[in-house]
Write a protein that holds these residues in place. Structure first.
Motif, PDB file in Angstrom:
ATOM      1  N   LEU A 179      -6.982   4.887   1.781  1.00  0.00           N
ATOM      2  CA  LEU A 179      -6.834   3.700   2.618  1.00  0.00           C
ATOM      3  C   LEU A 179      -5.361   3.367   2.806  1.00  0.00           C
ATOM      4  CD1 LEU A 179      -8.083   1.297   4.132  1.00  0.00           C
ATOM      5  CD2 LEU A 179      -8.148   0.062   1.950  1.00  0.00           C
ATOM      6  N   LYS A 180      -4.584   3.425   1.740  1.00  0.00           N
ATOM      7  CA  LYS A 180      -3.151   3.155   1.839  1.00  0.00           C
ATOM      8  C   LYS A 180      -2.479   4.148   2.785  1.00  0.00           C
ATOM      9  CE  LYS A 180       1.144   2.730  -0.831  1.00  0.00           C
ATOM     10  NZ  LYS A 180       1.932   3.545   0.119  1.00  0.00           N
ATOM     11  N   ALA A 181      -2.810   5.438   2.651  1.00  0.00           N
ATOM     12  CA  ALA A 181      -2.190   6.459   3.504  1.00  0.00           C
ATOM     13  C   ALA A 181      -2.532   6.225   4.971  1.00  0.00           C
ATOM     14  CB  ALA A 181      -2.640   7.849   3.060  1.00  0.00           C
ATOM     15  N   ILE A 182      -3.760   5.816   5.237  1.00  0.00           N
ATOM     16  CA  ILE A 182      -4.178   5.558   6.620  1.00  0.00           C
ATOM     17  C   ILE A 182      -3.410   4.374   7.193  1.00  0.00           C
ATOM     18  CG2 ILE A 182      -6.100   4.740   8.042  1.00  0.00           C
ATOM     19  CD1 ILE A 182      -7.956   6.398   6.220  1.00  0.00           C
TER      20      ILE A 182
ATOM     21  N   THR B  40      -4.151  14.632   8.899  1.00  0.00           N
ATOM     22  CA  THR B  40      -2.900  13.893   8.647  1.00  0.00           C
ATOM     23  C   THR B  40      -2.858  13.381   7.218  1.00  0.00           C
ATOM     24  OG1 THR B  40      -2.751  13.205  10.962  1.00  0.00           O
ATOM     25  CG2 THR B  40      -1.515  11.896   9.351  1.00  0.00           C
ATOM     26  N   ILE B  41      -3.982  12.839   6.758  1.00  0.00           N
ATOM     27  CA  ILE B  41      -4.039  12.304   5.394  1.00  0.00           C
ATOM     28  C   ILE B  41      -3.936  13.430   4.367  1.00  0.00           C
ATOM     29  CG2 ILE B  41      -5.416  10.968   3.762  1.00  0.00           C
ATOM     30  CD1 ILE B  41      -4.147   9.427   6.130  1.00  0.00           C
TER      31      ILE B  41
ATOM     32  N   GLY C 231      -9.881  -3.948   5.668  1.00  0.00           N
ATOM     33  CA  GLY C 231      -8.987  -2.925   5.141  1.00  0.00           C
ATOM     34  C   GLY C 231      -7.581  -3.449   4.933  1.00  0.00           C
ATOM     35  N   TYR C 232      -7.066  -4.181   5.920  1.00  0.00           N
ATOM     36  CA  TYR C 232      -5.731  -4.776   5.781  1.00  0.00           C
ATOM     37  C   TYR C 232      -5.695  -5.764   4.613  1.00  0.00           C
ATOM     38  CZ  TYR C 232      -3.921  -3.012  10.277  1.00  0.00           C
ATOM     39  OH  TYR C 232      -3.469  -2.221  11.303  1.00  0.00           O
TER      40      TYR C 232
ATOM     41  N   ILE D 209      -3.142  -3.124  -2.960  1.00  0.00           N
ATOM     42  CA  ILE D 209      -2.400  -1.863  -2.866  1.00  0.00           C
ATOM     43  C   ILE D 209      -0.905  -2.075  -2.703  1.00  0.00           C
ATOM     44  CG2 ILE D 209      -2.138   0.265  -1.532  1.00  0.00           C
ATOM     45  CD1 ILE D 209      -5.053  -0.038  -0.662  1.00  0.00           C
ATOM     46  N   LEU D 210      -0.550  -3.094  -1.962  1.00  0.00           N
ATOM     47  CA  LEU D 210       0.823  -3.234  -1.485  1.00  0.00           C
ATOM     48  C   LEU D 210       1.825  -3.355  -2.625  1.00  0.00           C
ATOM     49  CD1 LEU D 210       2.285  -3.535   1.247  1.00  0.00           C
ATOM     50  CD2 LEU D 210       2.173  -5.993   0.916  1.00  0.00           C
TER      51      LEU D 210
END
Length: 358
Positions: free
Chosen positions: A19-22, A37-38, A79-80, A87-88
Motif C-alpha cells: 500500500l505504501k509503495a502504491i 511497478t511495485i 487507503g490514504y 505508515i507515514l
C-alpha cells in the motif's frame, strides 16, 4: 461483529508495504500503479502475480480502487487514511526556507496575523499546494443588542449592535400580514436570546430552538431571523488569507476547467473556507481531512491539513494546506508541524502578554 470486521480489515506487514509503495508512486506519477511497478520498487522478492493478488485483496478491503479494468490501482480515501495513520514517516524539516522562518520569528514581530501570513506564504512556496490562514481577534466580538423596527407594511429594519459598538442593519421584506406588534414582540425575544453571545456562538445558535419560542407565526417572520444572522455575519472579525491559488492548476486532478473553476471559487468563499479549516478535533495539533472526511461536498477530491492555535481555549488562528488527495503528506505534515511548534511558542508568549496587561 465490528471487532470481527476490524480483524478482517487489518493489514499485515506485506500489504502495508505494498500500500505504501502504491501511494508513494501514485503521488509522484499521478498514474494508476500496476503490479510490475511495485515488484520493481519493493525488496520483497515477490512476483507480479503475487503482488496482483495482494492488490486485489487491498481493493476488496476498500484500500484501493481501479479506475479502469485494464489499469492499475489508485488509493481510496481509506487507503490514504491508513497511510497517514499507520505508515507515514515524517520527513526532516530542515529546508533553508524553514530555517529562514525561524530567523523571522526571532525578530520578535509582535503581530500574530503578520506572522501567520508569512507562514502561509512559506507553506505555498515549499509545497505545491494552496496555503490558507485565518486569524481572529483575540478579543472576540459579542452582540450588545438586537432591535427589530417595523417600518411599514411588509417591511422591517434589523439593527444589531456589537460589543465594539459596530452597528449593522438590514432592511427585510415580510409577509404583509405580519403586524408591527408582532415585530416588536419578536424584537424583545431575539434580543434576550442573542445579547451577550459571541458572534461565533450566534452563528452556531439553533434557529429551531428560537423558532419554537415564536409559535405558529415563525414561518412568516423567518426573514427577520435571517436578517439578524446576516448582520452578525457582517461583523465577523476573522481575517482570511490564502497563498498559492494557482498551485492547484498544476495538478492533473484540476486539469479540467470546470473542476479548476470550482476550486478557485471555493477559495473566494470565506464562509466555506471557515468550515473547511475550522475543527474541534485537535485544537492545538494537526487535523487531517481526506476526501469525503471534509465537511463540504466540493472538497471530496481534496485533502486539507491544518493546525489551530488557541489562548485560554479561545481560537485565535488557523493555518493549513489544501490540495488533491494525491498529496505529499509526509512533506506537508513535516513542514506544518515545524511551523506549528514555532507558532505555538509565539501564541504562548501572546497569552502571557495578555495576562500581564490584565
Amino acid at each position: 461483529m465490528s471487532e470481527e470486521k476490524n480483524r478482517q480489515d487489518a493489514l499485515d506487514e506485506r500489504k502495508l508495504i505494498i500500500l505504501k509503495a502504491i501511494i508513494d508512486d501514485y503521488v509522484s506519477s499521478a498514474e494508476p500503479v500496476g503490479s510490475r511497478t511495485i515488484a520493481k520498487k519493493t525488496n520483497m522478492n515477490l512476483s507480479p502475480a503475487t503482488i496482483r493478488n495482494e492488490m486485489a485483496d487491498l481493493e476488496e478491503m476498500g484500500y484501493l480502487t481501479q479506475p479502469h479494468t485494464s489499469a492499475g490501482r489508485i488509493p481510496s480515501d481509506k487507503g490514504y487514511r491508513t497511510y497517514v495513520n499507520e505508515i507515514l514517516a515524517a520527513e526532516r524539516s530542515d529546508s533553508e526556507e524553514l530555517v529562514n522562518f525561524q530567523q523571522y520569528l526571532e525578530n520578535k514581530i509582535s503581530e500574530f496575523h503578520e506572522i501567520i501570513k508569512v507562514a502561509s506564504n512559506l507553506l505555498s512556496r515549499i509545497t505545491p499546494y494552496t496555503a490558507v490562514s485565518m486569524v481572529s481577534s483575540v478579543n472576540k466580538l459579542s452582540v450588545k443588542a438586537v432591535q427589530l423596527v417595523p417600518i411599514e407594511k411588509g417591511k422591517a429594519l434589523v439593527v444589531v449592535v456589537m460589543s465594539n459598538d459596530a452597528i449593522k442593519n438590514k432592511m427585510v421584506m415580510l409577509d404583509s400580514t405580519v403586524t408591527p406588534e408582532t415585530v416588536l414582540r419578536l424584537s424583545s425575544i431575539v434580543n434576550d436570546q442573542f445579547a451577550g453571545l459571541t458572534a461565533e456562538t450566534v452563528r452556531e445558535f439553533s434557529i429551531n430552538d428560537l423558532m419554537m419560542l415564536l409559535g405558529s407565526e415563525n414561518l412568516r417572520i423567518l426573514p427577520l431571523i435571517d436578517g439578524v444572522l446576516d448582520c452578525v455575519a457582517q461583523c465577523d472579525d476573522t481575517e482570511i488569507h490564502h497563498e498559492g491559488d494557482s498551485n492547484l492548476l498544476i495538478h492533473p486532478e484540476f486539469g479540467d476547467v470546470t473542476k479548476a473553476k470550482a476550486m478557485l471559487e471555493v477559495l473566494h468563499k470565506d464562509d466555506m473556507l471557515k468550515d473547511i479549516f475550522t475543527s474541534d478535533e485537535n485544537p492545538n495539533g494537526l487535523t487531517i481531512r481526506i476526501g469525503a472526511e471534509n465537511p463540504n461536498e466540493e472538497m471530496s477530491d481534496c485533502s486539507v491539513i491544518s493546525a489551530s492555535y488557541s489562548i485560554n481555549d479561545t481560537l485565535i488562528g488557523t493555518i493549513g494546506v489544501l490540495g488533491p488527495k494525491r498529496m505529499n503528506y509526509s512533506k506537508v505534515i513535516s513542514a506544518l508541524e515545524f511551523i506549528r511548534k514555532r507558532l505555538n511558542h509565539e501564541v504562548s508568549q501572546l497569552g502571557e502578554s495578555r495576562e500581564n496587561k490584565q
